[in-house]
Design an enzyme around this catalytic site. Structure first.
Site, PDB file in Angstrom:
ATOM      1  N   SER A 193      -4.357 -52.160 -24.949  1.00 42.47           N
ATOM      2  CA  SER A 193      -5.352 -53.220 -25.145  1.00 42.47           C
ATOM      3  C   SER A 193      -6.742 -52.846 -24.643  1.00 42.47           C
ATOM      4  CB  SER A 193      -4.896 -54.503 -24.441  1.00 42.47           C
ATOM      5  OG  SER A 193      -4.672 -54.257 -23.067  1.00 42.47           O
ATOM      6  N   GLY A 252      -0.626 -54.197 -24.944  1.00 37.82           N
ATOM      7  CA  GLY A 252       0.685 -54.274 -24.314  1.00 37.82           C
ATOM      8  C   GLY A 252       1.559 -53.059 -24.486  1.00 37.82           C
ATOM      9  N   ASN A 287       0.136 -49.500 -19.091  1.00 35.14           N
ATOM     10  CA  ASN A 287       1.417 -50.201 -19.172  1.00 35.14           C
ATOM     11  C   ASN A 287       2.628 -49.306 -18.894  1.00 35.14           C
ATOM     12  OD1 ASN A 287       0.134 -52.684 -20.041  1.00 35.14           O
ATOM     13  ND2 ASN A 287      -0.164 -51.698 -22.017  1.00 35.14           N
ATOM     14  N   ASP A 293      -9.942 -60.718 -16.524  1.00 34.57           N
ATOM     15  CA  ASP A 293      -9.097 -60.235 -15.432  1.00 34.57           C
ATOM     16  C   ASP A 293      -9.619 -58.883 -14.989  1.00 34.57           C
ATOM     17  OD1 ASP A 293      -8.180 -58.338 -17.336  1.00 34.57           O
ATOM     18  OD2 ASP A 293      -6.625 -59.716 -18.024  1.00 34.57           O
TER      19      ASP A 293
END
Length: 505
Positions: A279, A315, A347, A466
């Site tokens: 992402s 993801g 990830n 975030d």
């Protein structure tokens, strides 16, 4: 039976002779000029093209042949002094055409140790005796008009049909209009054509008119590059050729009858750049608070020559990108000369045998782990480095050029410095690239240093959602850093397609 064979042989001979005769009678369009007519080898070196490379798409080449003899860096004088006109002149026959365009390089010095290609201004008979410092020969230098007139007269002496052009305009603007060349070389070219009673095409004025309609902001980056105001892109060269074809149709010159009514123009095939990752690189829908740098990356590419295809997916890890068939989809599209930018790591630290089943084994080893997934499928999990190396190998097998990057840094500041992963995914990505002999960009470290220079507060604005995902501003910042880093790869051909905007003073 022998009679049938003899008849067949006679028929074949007649057909061959007819074809040969037609080929010999077919007029040839010879083109002479400088780099705006043929740039480099005529293959789009550096994305630059001359109109002579495309004019053949506007003419019926079943009835005329095209030979582009233009050479970059030449003036009306040096083209002849170098002997480039001689082979054209020798081959000329009655009914051939000679398209003539010079002027861009005629304004240089008459005598120096670099190029010595300048001509005396005007169309008169003035001349100057020099001992050429470049060629070490005694030489008589004439006016621009004298050299153009010689080309015209030589062509006419062979029964050929000359067409004189004013030089294409440069991408220079004043008060919203392209600056015309109608008081020097454009004017002098016209005067010679009129005096010798041959066709003149005011390419400078007519192309300028077309560029004016498009506006400076639309011209720069499409028809010309910001880095070069003289040489056209492929689209710019096609525009020049379009103007020429239209003017030929309007003229009384017999070459106009060979102009195709509705030409189907083929631009050079674009190379493709595939992005694979997570992402932080991906297009994450309409989420303006989670924008991957791959979204902004095309802003820094010459998209007239390359197409950026963002196949990154949010993801995903190096493991799941393969397991879900995402890599297979990319691999099957790869063609020789394509590029693949590979970036994973965010990830891969997840669980190997539960939850999202996306964690890869640490390091670059060959060890594996058999996992029973929740969907009852057994999966053999490999190391992070092993997945990266597989992508590299399979891309290379397709003739594509892989570039490996370490992951982007998060907005985390241990010890008041941006987070680095130098001892994990950065290192493993680098080792994988080195094992396969491909370029590696340590984006994590490069961006982290930039973040540190900017400071926490400025960087905080890059991460509206975030600590991992950037917004538009952060994505653009990272994309520019990627582009700059690729530009610094001295042996990577992708660097030639990167366009870094000039900093505003």
């Amino acid at each position: 039976m022998k009679l049938i064979k003899l008849i067949a042989l006679l028929c074949a001979t007649v057909l061959f002779l007819n074809f040969s005769q037609k080929t010999q009678n077919k007029p040839t369009v010879y083109i002479v000029g400088d780099s705006t007519v043929k740039n480099g080898s005529g293959k789009g070196d550096g994305g630059l093209w001359g109109w002579g490379d495309f004019i053949g798409q506007f003419l019926d080449t079943t009835k005329v042949s095209i030979q582009n003899h233009a050479l970059g860096g030449t003036s009306s004088r040096s083209f002849q002094d170098k002997g480039l006109w001689t082979p054209v002149f020798k081959k000329l026959k009655k009914g051939d055409y000679v398209l003539i365009q010079f002027g861009h390089n005629d304004n240089g010095p008459l005598n120096d140790t670099v190029r010595a290609r300048g001509t005396i201004k005007g169309i008169g008979n003035e001349s100057e005796e020099i001992d050429n410092m470049l060629t070490h020969k005694h030489e008589t230098v004439h006016t621009y008009g004298w050299y153009i007139r010689k080309l015209v007269k030589d062509a006419l002496s062979k029964g050929a049909i000359p067409v004189v052009f004013s030089p294409i305009p440069r991408n220079d603007w004043k008060e919203g209009k392209i600056i015309r060349n109608n008081e020097s070389y454009g004017l002098w070219a016209k005067q010679i054509a009129e005096q010798e009673k041959v066709t003149f095409i005011d390419l400078n004025a007519n192309m300028s008119d077309e560029l004016d309609k498009k506006g400076e902001s639309n011209v720069t980056g499409t028809y010309f590059y910001e880095r070069d105001h003289t040489h056209t892109s492929a689209r710019g060269a096609v525009l020049s050729a379009t103007v020429i074809a239209n003017e030929l149709k309007k003229s009384s010159n017999s070459l106009g009858k060979y102009v195709i009514a509705n030409p189907k123009i083929k631009l050079p095939k674009k190379k493709k750049v595939f992005l694979i990752g997570d992402s932080t690189m991906a297009n994450n829908g309409n989420n303006e608070n989670a924008v991957g740098w791959g979204v902004a990356f095309p802003k820094f590419c010459d998209t007239t020559r390359i197409e950026v295809i963002n196949k990154a997916r949010g993801g995903r890890s190096s493991r799941t990108y393969e397991f879900e068939g995402l890599w297979k989809e990319v691999r099957e599209q790869l063609q020789p000369g394509n590029f693949v930018i590979i970036q994973f790591g965010h990830n891969d630290a997840g669980a190997v045998d539960k939850d999202k089943y996306r964690g890869s084994l640490k390091g670059n080893g060959t060890e594996t782990q058999l996992v029973n997934r929740a969907d009852s499928i057994k999966e053999t999990v490999r190391s992070f480095g092993s997945y990266i190396e597989r992508y590299i190998k399979e891309a290379k097998d397709k003739g594509a050029i892989p570039i490996v990057m370490s992951q982007t840094p998060r907005n985390e500041w241990p010890n008041d410095k941006p987070e680095l992963r130098e001892d994990s995914y950065n290192k493993w990505s680098k080792i994988a690239a080195e094992n396969q002999g491909v370029d590696f960009i340590d984006l994590n470290v490069i961006i982290a240093k930039k973040y540190e220079a900017l400071g926490k507060e400025k960087v905080k604005a890059f991460f509206p959602k975030d600590h991992t995902h950037t917004g538009t501003e952060g994505a653009t910042f990272n994309a520019l850093t990627v582009a700059e880093s690729i530009k610094n790869l001295k042996k990577c051909p992708l660097r030639d397609y990167i366009e870094i905007p000039k900093k505003k003073e």
